[in-house]
Design a protein around this motif. Structure first.
Motif, PDB file in Angstrom:
ATOM      1  N   ALA A  20       0.808  -1.224   0.000  1.00 38.80           N
ATOM      2  CA  ALA A  20       0.000   0.000   0.000  1.00 38.80           C
ATOM      3  C   ALA A  20       0.840   1.271   0.000  1.00 38.80           C
ATOM      4  O   ALA A  20       0.540   2.222  -0.712  1.00 38.80           O
ATOM      5  N   LYS A  21       1.906   1.276   0.778  1.00 40.64           N
ATOM      6  CA  LYS A  21       2.697   2.503   0.918  1.00 40.64           C
ATOM      7  C   LYS A  21       3.346   2.890  -0.415  1.00 40.64           C
ATOM      8  O   LYS A  21       3.244   4.028  -0.864  1.00 40.64           O
ATOM      9  N   GLN A  22       3.988   1.921  -1.051  1.00 38.07           N
ATOM     10  CA  GLN A  22       4.659   2.179  -2.331  1.00 38.07           C
ATOM     11  C   GLN A  22       3.656   2.506  -3.424  1.00 38.07           C
ATOM     12  O   GLN A  22       3.888   3.373  -4.250  1.00 38.07           O
ATOM     13  N   VAL A  23       2.536   1.780  -3.417  1.00 38.62           N
ATOM     14  CA  VAL A  23       1.512   2.009  -4.427  1.00 38.62           C
ATOM     15  C   VAL A  23       0.923   3.407  -4.273  1.00 38.62           C
ATOM     16  O   VAL A  23       0.725   4.117  -5.247  1.00 38.62           O
ATOM     17  N   ALA A  26       3.360   5.841  -5.725  1.00 33.76           N
ATOM     18  CA  ALA A  26       3.394   5.766  -7.186  1.00 33.76           C
ATOM     19  C   ALA A  26       2.159   6.430  -7.799  1.00 33.76           C
ATOM     20  O   ALA A  26       2.246   7.121  -8.809  1.00 33.76           O
ATOM     21  N   LEU A  27       1.000   6.214  -7.162  1.00 33.86           N
ATOM     22  CA  LEU A  27      -0.231   6.843  -7.643  1.00 33.86           C
ATOM     23  C   LEU A  27      -0.124   8.359  -7.538  1.00 33.86           C
ATOM     24  O   LEU A  27      -0.520   9.093  -8.433  1.00 33.86           O
ATOM     25  N   LYS A  28       0.428   8.803  -6.420  1.00 40.12           N
ATOM     26  CA  LYS A  28       0.569  10.237  -6.193  1.00 40.12           C
ATOM     27  C   LYS A  28       1.449  10.869  -7.267  1.00 40.12           C
ATOM     28  O   LYS A  28       1.200  11.974  -7.728  1.00 40.12           O
ATOM     29  N   THR A  52      -8.275   6.719  -5.975  1.00 41.90           N
ATOM     30  CA  THR A  52      -7.247   7.507  -6.660  1.00 41.90           C
ATOM     31  C   THR A  52      -7.016   6.980  -8.072  1.00 41.90           C
ATOM     32  O   THR A  52      -6.924   7.749  -9.023  1.00 41.90           O
ATOM     33  N   ALA A  53      -6.948   5.662  -8.190  1.00 36.16           N
ATOM     34  CA  ALA A  53      -6.733   5.041  -9.504  1.00 36.16           C
ATOM     35  C   ALA A  53      -7.858   5.407 -10.463  1.00 36.16           C
ATOM     36  O   ALA A  53      -7.615   5.801 -11.601  1.00 36.16           O
TER      37      ALA A  53
END
Length: 86
Positions: A20-23, A26-28, A52-53
Motif C-alpha cells: 500500500a505505501k509504495q503504491v 506511485a499513484l501520487k 485515486t486510480a
C-alpha cells in the motif's frame, strides 16, 4: 479465467511496486499503469487507492487472493495491492 492469470503475468517484472505505501506513492506521482487489488484484502486499505486510480483513469484489476497477488509479484507473502508502473 485465463485472461486474469495473463494479466497477473505482467507483474513478473522489476517495473512494479508492491504494498500500500509504495503504491500510494506511485499513484501520487502518476506513475501507475495498472492497479492490482486482492479481493480478500481489507477494503478500508484498498478503498482510497482504488479511488485515486479511478480518478486517474488507471485500470483496476482484481486478483482472487492476496496469496496469488504476492506470488505473481514474486514474493513469498501475500500482498493486498500492487501496481504496474508506466
Amino acid at each position: 479465467e485465463e485472461e486474469g492469470t495473463e494479466m497477473i503475468q505482467e507483474l513478473n517484472t522489476p517495473n512494479k511496486v508492491v504494498g500500500a505505501k509504495q503504491v500510494r506513492r506511485a499513484l501520487k506521482d502518476g506513475r501507475v499503469a495498472r492497479l492490482y487489488i486482492a479481493v480478500d484484502a481489507d477494503p478500508r486499505l484498498l478503498q482510497p487507492l482504488v479511488q485515486t486510480a479511478v480518478n486517474q483513469q488507471v485500470p483496476v484489476q482484481q486478483v482472487p487472493s492476496m496469496k496469488e497477488l504476492g506470488c505473481a509479484c514474486g514474493i513469498a507473502v501475500g500482498s493486498a495491492v500492487a501496481a504496474l508502473l508506466k
